[in-house]
Design a protein around this motif. Structure first.
Motif, PDB file in Angstrom:
ATOM      1  N   PRO A  44      44.012  30.024  44.963  1.00  0.00           N
ATOM      2  CA  PRO A  44      43.915  31.497  44.953  1.00  0.00           C
ATOM      3  C   PRO A  44      42.454  31.952  44.864  1.00  0.00           C
ATOM      4  O   PRO A  44      41.623  31.301  44.230  1.00  0.00           O
ATOM      5  N   ILE A  45      42.167  33.063  45.501  1.00  0.00           N
ATOM      6  CA  ILE A  45      40.809  33.606  45.510  1.00  0.00           C
ATOM      7  C   ILE A  45      40.681  34.605  44.373  1.00  0.00           C
ATOM      8  O   ILE A  45      41.354  35.640  44.367  1.00  0.00           O
ATOM      9  N   VAL A  46      39.817  34.285  43.412  1.00  0.00           N
ATOM     10  CA  VAL A  46      39.512  35.175  42.304  1.00  0.00           C
ATOM     11  C   VAL A  46      38.024  35.027  42.022  1.00  0.00           C
ATOM     12  O   VAL A  46      37.558  33.949  41.667  1.00  0.00           O
ATOM     13  N   SER A  47      37.281  36.106  42.210  1.00  0.00           N
ATOM     14  CA  SER A  47      35.837  36.032  42.000  1.00  0.00           C
ATOM     15  C   SER A  47      35.251  37.428  41.856  1.00  0.00           C
ATOM     16  O   SER A  47      35.739  38.378  42.464  1.00  0.00           O
ATOM     17  N   ASP A  48      34.201  37.533  41.079  1.00  0.00           N
ATOM     18  CA  ASP A  48      33.410  38.755  41.050  1.00  0.00           C
ATOM     19  C   ASP A  48      32.456  38.719  42.232  1.00  0.00           C
ATOM     20  O   ASP A  48      32.024  37.641  42.665  1.00  0.00           O
ATOM     21  N   GLY A  61      32.505  44.206  41.912  1.00  0.00           N
ATOM     22  CA  GLY A  61      33.937  44.284  42.142  1.00  0.00           C
ATOM     23  C   GLY A  61      34.562  42.926  41.947  1.00  0.00           C
ATOM     24  O   GLY A  61      33.883  41.922  41.777  1.00  0.00           O
ATOM     25  N   ASN A  62      35.879  42.888  41.959  1.00  0.00           N
ATOM     26  CA  ASN A  62      36.619  41.652  41.766  1.00  0.00           C
ATOM     27  C   ASN A  62      37.520  41.395  42.954  1.00  0.00           C
ATOM     28  O   ASN A  62      38.289  42.276  43.346  1.00  0.00           O
ATOM     29  N   LEU A  63      37.414  40.215  43.532  1.00  0.00           N
ATOM     30  CA  LEU A  63      38.271  39.801  44.631  1.00  0.00           C
ATOM     31  C   LEU A  63      39.472  39.066  44.054  1.00  0.00           C
ATOM     32  O   LEU A  63      39.317  38.184  43.220  1.00  0.00           O
ATOM     33  N   LYS A  64      40.643  39.431  44.511  1.00  0.00           N
ATOM     34  CA  LYS A  64      41.872  38.732  44.102  1.00  0.00           C
ATOM     35  C   LYS A  64      42.743  38.576  45.299  1.00  0.00           C
ATOM     36  O   LYS A  64      42.817  39.403  46.151  1.00  0.00           O
TER      37      LYS A  64
END
Length: 64
Positions: A44-48, A61-64
């Motif tokens: 899963p893609i989770v990153s600032d 921002g935050n990517l989810k």
């Protein structure tokens, strides 16, 4: 998306390079590489990330 990034309508960003959402080539490339790696590994893609509005303001921002 329009309000967050300052676009008047979707037509201002649809079918354009995602680079327009980032304040630098380095940040775009970092995020792009992370997405490619995660997708190929089914992670899963989770990153600032740093993003840029049409008026050149930069925000986190935050990517989810």
């Amino acid at each position: 998306m329009c309000n967050m990034f300052g676009f008047e309508s979707e037509s201002n960003y649809r079918k354009k390079n995602l680079r327009i959402f980032f304040p630098s080539t380095e940040e775009h490339d970092r995020v792009e590489n992370m997405i490619i790696q995660n997708l190929s590994n089914e992670i899963p893609i989770v990153s600032d990330a740093l993003f840029q509005r049409t008026n050149k303001d930069v925000f986190m921002g935050n990517l989810k």
